[in-house]
Write an enzyme that holds these catalytic residues in place. Structure first.
Site, short mmCIF file in Angstrom:
data_model
loop_
_atom_site.label_atom_id
_atom_site.label_comp_id
_atom_site.label_asym_id
_atom_site.label_seq_id
_atom_site.Cartn_x
_atom_site.Cartn_y
_atom_site.Cartn_z
N GLY A 255 -3.08 11.31 11.69
CA GLY A 255 -3.78 12.08 12.39
C GLY A 255 -3.26 13.08 12.61
O GLY A 255 -3.80 14.37 12.40
N ASN B 202 -7.04 12.31 21.58
CA ASN B 202 -6.20 11.11 21.72
C ASN B 202 -6.75 10.15 22.79
O ASN B 202 -6.90 10.90 23.90
CB ASN B 202 -4.66 11.32 21.37
CG ASN B 202 -4.34 9.96 20.74
OD1 ASN B 202 -4.18 9.63 19.59
ND2 ASN B 202 -3.57 9.05 21.62
N VAL C 49 -8.38 6.54 13.06
CA VAL C 49 -7.97 5.58 14.11
C VAL C 49 -7.44 4.34 13.03
O VAL C 49 -7.91 4.35 12.20
CB VAL C 49 -8.88 5.21 15.18
CG1 VAL C 49 -8.91 6.48 16.07
CG2 VAL C 49 -10.23 5.03 14.62
N ALA D 118 -7.96 1.09 10.82
CA ALA D 118 -9.23 0.44 10.28
C ALA D 118 -9.49 -0.71 10.90
O ALA D 118 -8.74 -1.58 11.66
CB ALA D 118 -8.69 0.23 8.91
N SER E 113 -4.64 9.90 0.94
CA SER E 113 -3.45 9.13 0.26
C SER E 113 -2.34 10.14 0.48
O SER E 113 -2.71 11.36 -0.02
CB SER E 113 -3.60 8.69 -1.14
OG SER E 113 -2.19 8.17 -1.54
N GLY E 114 -1.02 9.83 0.66
CA GLY E 114 -0.01 10.70 0.52
C GLY E 114 1.00 10.49 1.68
O GLY E 114 2.04 11.23 1.49
N GLY E 115 0.61 9.48 2.54
CA GLY E 115 1.30 9.04 3.60
C GLY E 115 1.47 10.44 4.74
O GLY E 115 0.76 11.50 4.52
N LYS F 131 -10.02 4.39 -3.03
CA LYS F 131 -8.75 4.54 -2.15
C LYS F 131 -8.11 3.00 -2.20
O LYS F 131 -6.90 2.85 -2.50
CB LYS F 131 -8.88 5.07 -0.72
CG LYS F 131 -7.48 4.83 0.04
CD LYS F 131 -6.56 5.72 -0.35
CE LYS F 131 -5.39 5.67 0.11
NZ LYS F 131 -4.79 5.07 1.12
N HIS G 60 -6.59 2.67 -5.58
CA HIS G 60 -5.48 3.43 -5.52
C HIS G 60 -4.47 2.48 -5.13
O HIS G 60 -3.02 2.50 -5.57
CB HIS G 60 -5.66 4.65 -4.59
CG HIS G 60 -4.33 5.56 -4.58
ND1 HIS G 60 -3.51 4.99 -3.35
CD2 HIS G 60 -3.73 6.38 -4.95
CE1 HIS G 60 -2.70 5.89 -3.26
NE2 HIS G 60 -2.69 6.75 -4.21
N ASN G 61 -4.53 1.99 -4.06
CA ASN G 61 -3.38 1.10 -3.25
C ASN G 61 -3.02 0.15 -3.86
O ASN G 61 -1.94 -0.16 -3.94
CB ASN G 61 -3.82 0.73 -1.95
CG ASN G 61 -3.62 1.94 -0.68
OD1 ASN G 61 -3.77 2.96 -1.14
ND2 ASN G 61 -3.59 1.48 0.35
N GLU H 120 -0.79 1.23 -6.61
CA GLU H 120 0.43 1.75 -5.75
C GLU H 120 1.31 0.26 -5.62
O GLU H 120 2.32 0.40 -6.08
CB GLU H 120 0.04 2.28 -4.48
CG GLU H 120 1.19 2.34 -3.55
CD GLU H 120 0.71 2.67 -2.00
OE1 GLU H 120 -0.11 3.90 -1.94
OE2 GLU H 120 1.11 2.12 -1.08
N TYR H 121 0.61 -0.96 -5.28
CA TYR H 121 1.54 -2.09 -4.93
C TYR H 121 1.97 -2.47 -6.51
O TYR H 121 3.23 -2.76 -6.60
CB TYR H 121 0.50 -3.39 -4.90
CG TYR H 121 0.20 -3.40 -3.25
CD1 TYR H 121 -0.28 -2.29 -2.42
CD2 TYR H 121 0.32 -4.78 -2.60
CE1 TYR H 121 -0.39 -2.59 -1.25
CE2 TYR H 121 -0.04 -4.88 -1.32
CZ TYR H 121 -0.37 -4.01 -0.51
OH TYR H 121 -0.67 -4.05 0.69
N ARG I 142 4.42 -9.75 -3.19
CA ARG I 142 4.61 -9.50 -1.60
C ARG I 142 4.45 -10.75 -0.76
O ARG I 142 5.18 -11.00 0.22
CB ARG I 142 3.56 -8.39 -1.13
CG ARG I 142 4.09 -7.19 -1.77
CD ARG I 142 3.66 -6.12 -0.74
NE ARG I 142 3.69 -4.74 -1.44
CZ ARG I 142 3.59 -3.65 -0.72
NH1 ARG I 142 3.10 -3.72 0.31
NH2 ARG I 142 3.39 -2.35 -1.43
C1 6PG Z 1 -1.18 6.31 0.69
C2 6PG Z 1 -0.68 4.74 0.92
C3 6PG Z 1 -1.03 4.54 2.67
C4 6PG Z 1 -0.02 3.45 3.05
C5 6PG Z 1 -0.48 2.10 2.64
C6 6PG Z 1 0.62 1.18 2.51
O1 6PG Z 1 -2.02 6.25 -0.27
O2 6PG Z 1 -0.82 7.04 1.63
O3 6PG Z 1 -1.17 3.75 0.52
O4 6PG Z 1 -2.25 4.36 2.59
O5 6PG Z 1 1.24 3.78 2.84
O6 6PG Z 1 -1.48 1.44 3.54
O7 6PG Z 1 -0.09 0.04 2.25
P1 6PG Z 1 0.79 -1.38 2.50
O8 6PG Z 1 1.32 -1.28 4.21
O9 6PG Z 1 -0.15 -2.58 2.45
O10 6PG Z 1 1.84 -1.41 1.73
#
Ligand code: 6PG
Length: 466
Positions: free
Chosen positions: A15, A33, A76, A78, A128-130, A183, A186-187, A190-191, A288
């Protein structure tokens, strides 16, 4: 006095970064906040951007600080926290105010909230993008009514990452939960990307007995080629890093037990509901879960002595395996998205999704440019059948096959790479083995089957065989 163009609730890592990004792009932003101290610390640290940051001490003050019709981003955790926040905002907002849930919500929750008759407008938005992405340009996947998205699209495109051709990586994916669904996938990808890279790392570490710096050089080399991507780039950095405490390579001091917040698991569960085969993602989620069972794995090694052995592979084999695995995984992911689009009536735009993923997000990669082109060419065609990717797979497949067969023979666990190959071998086999399944089903349950020759006799002569 209302002076902010937009508001943001929740100044945690994501945030706070998003709020700074919004302020930097020229939009005055009111922030709130739950803990007032956090709000004031954030404002105090805003530096040059402070004139555009309006800290507020209550939800009422936040609402009053935003020019109507208001737009408020929720960042906040999820789940229940989102419902609580929506409830708290309800008496304070007007019907044309807009609340945007930018957390990692379960898309089912977003669908539920969108259908719940909230007394204000509502968008679900995957970001997404941390932290780095949120601060300097994330990929943004919106879901909700087009008119609501259009109201905030100028902010979202301004703060989003830009692809090499300058296109903003922010778009409305479809109605209600569509953004959070995209999204989520996407995750899941990502995994899978992470798991396949980890498997290649394991083969280099245990099968080729390479030290971390040598592995880092190989990752860095791959990052200059077809595999060029954020995750390969950070893998090179991770393997190059030294532990300040011991001087050892960082990966060598980290426990092999990976956490998860659940979005990968959601993808796997949803894929089952959609009958969408995504074995590479499922394998990554499974890996995992297995990683978390450290005690059991230690007992397993004590009993079975299963340390993986040497392999006769080259870095080039591994690179080819990752190229093939990546394409297969994305082909599965996009097919799942197409299935969801049909099931939920979303008309999801596959090439647009690939375009949004090209920059800013965790799975950003050079290859997504070609995927966007291939999907634009024919969105209904499986990615593996697009000429560019069919050729790429053909070239990389011998490497994947060598890696999987050698790795498995030497006792390496390669669930994601192997699952990709298994799926591919099924997908290129016109006559598989489900005839046997059909015969068995008919035998014990009279479920019937279709015959190859068209003769209308839907049951087998099993009576004589029992
Ligand atoms: C993103 C990431 C972000 C986060 C994940 C990690 O796109 O920026 O995906 O959302 O790093 O939630 O997910 P895990 O904790 O399940 O690995």
């Amino acid at each position: 006095m209302a002076q902010a163009e937009i508001g943001l609730i929740g100044l945690g890592t994501m945030g706070a970064a998003l709020a700074m990004n919004i302020a930097e792009k020229g939009f005055p932003i009111a922030v709130w906040n739950r803990t007032t101290e956090v709000t004031h610390r954030f404002a105090a640290q805003a530096g040059d951007l402070a004139p555009r940051v309006i800290p507020t001490d209550s939800l009422q003050a936040l609402v009053q600080a935003i020019t109507p019709p208001r737009a408020i981003i929720l960042m906040v955790p999820a789940g229940q926290a989102v419902d609580d926040q929506l409830q708290a905002l309800a008496p304070l907002l007007d019907a044309d105010d807009l609340v945007i849930d930018a957390g990692n919500a379960d898309f089912h929750d977003t669908n539920r909230r969108a259908a719940a008759g909230l007394p204000f407008r509502f968008l679900g938005m995957g970001v997404s993008g941390g932290e780095e992405g949120a601060r300097h340009g994330p990929a943004i996947m919106g879901g909700g009514d087009a008119a609501d998205w259009d109201r905030v699209a100028h902010v979202m495109t301004a703060i989003s990452a830009k692809a090499d051709d300058g296109t903003p990586c922010a778009a409305r994916m479809g109605d209600a939960g569509a953004g959070h669904f995209v999204k989520m996938v996407h995750n899941g990808i990502e995994y899978a990307d992470m798991q396949m890279i980890a498997e290649a790392y394991g083969l280099m570490r245990d099968g080729l007995t390479l030290e971390a710096p040598a592995i880092s050089d190989i990752f860095a080399d791959w990052n200059r080629g077809t595999l060029s991507s954020y995750l390969i780039e950070i893998s090179a950095k991770v393997t190059a890093a030294r532990d300040p405490h011991t001087g050892a390579a960082m990966p060598d001091v980290i426990l092999d037990r990976a956490g998860q917040k659940g979005t990968g698991r959601w993808t796997a569960i949803e894929a089952q509901h959609l009958s969408a085969p995504i074995p590479v993602i499922e394998a990554a989620v499974m890996a995992r879960n297995v990683s978390a069972r450290l005690d059991e794995r230690q007992a397993g090694q004590a009993r079975f002595g299963a340390a993986p052995g040497a392999v006769d592979l080259t870095p080039d084999d591994l690179e080819q395996a990752l190229i093939a695995g990546k394409i297969l995984c994305y082909a599965q992911g996009f097919t799942m998205i197409a299935g969801a689009s049909e099931r939920f009536g979303w008309t999801l735009d596959l090439p647009e999704i690939a375009r949004v993923w090209r920059a800013g997000c965790i799975i950003r990669s050079t290859m997504l440019n070609d995927m966007a082109d291939a999907l634009a060419d024919d969105p209904a065609r499986n990615l593996i059948m697009a000429p560019f990717f069919a050729d790429l797979i053909e070239g990389a497949l011998p490497g994947l096959r060598r890696v999987v067969s050698q790795g498995i023979a030497a006792g390496h666990a390669l669930p994601a790479l192997a699952s990709g190959l298994m799926w591919f071998d099924m997908m290129r086999t016109a006559r598989g083995t489900a005839n046997m399944i059909q015969a068995q089903r008919d035998f014990f349950g009279a479920h019937g089957f279709q015959r190859l020759d068209g003769i209308d006799d839907p049951h087998g002569p099993w009576g004589s065989a029992t």
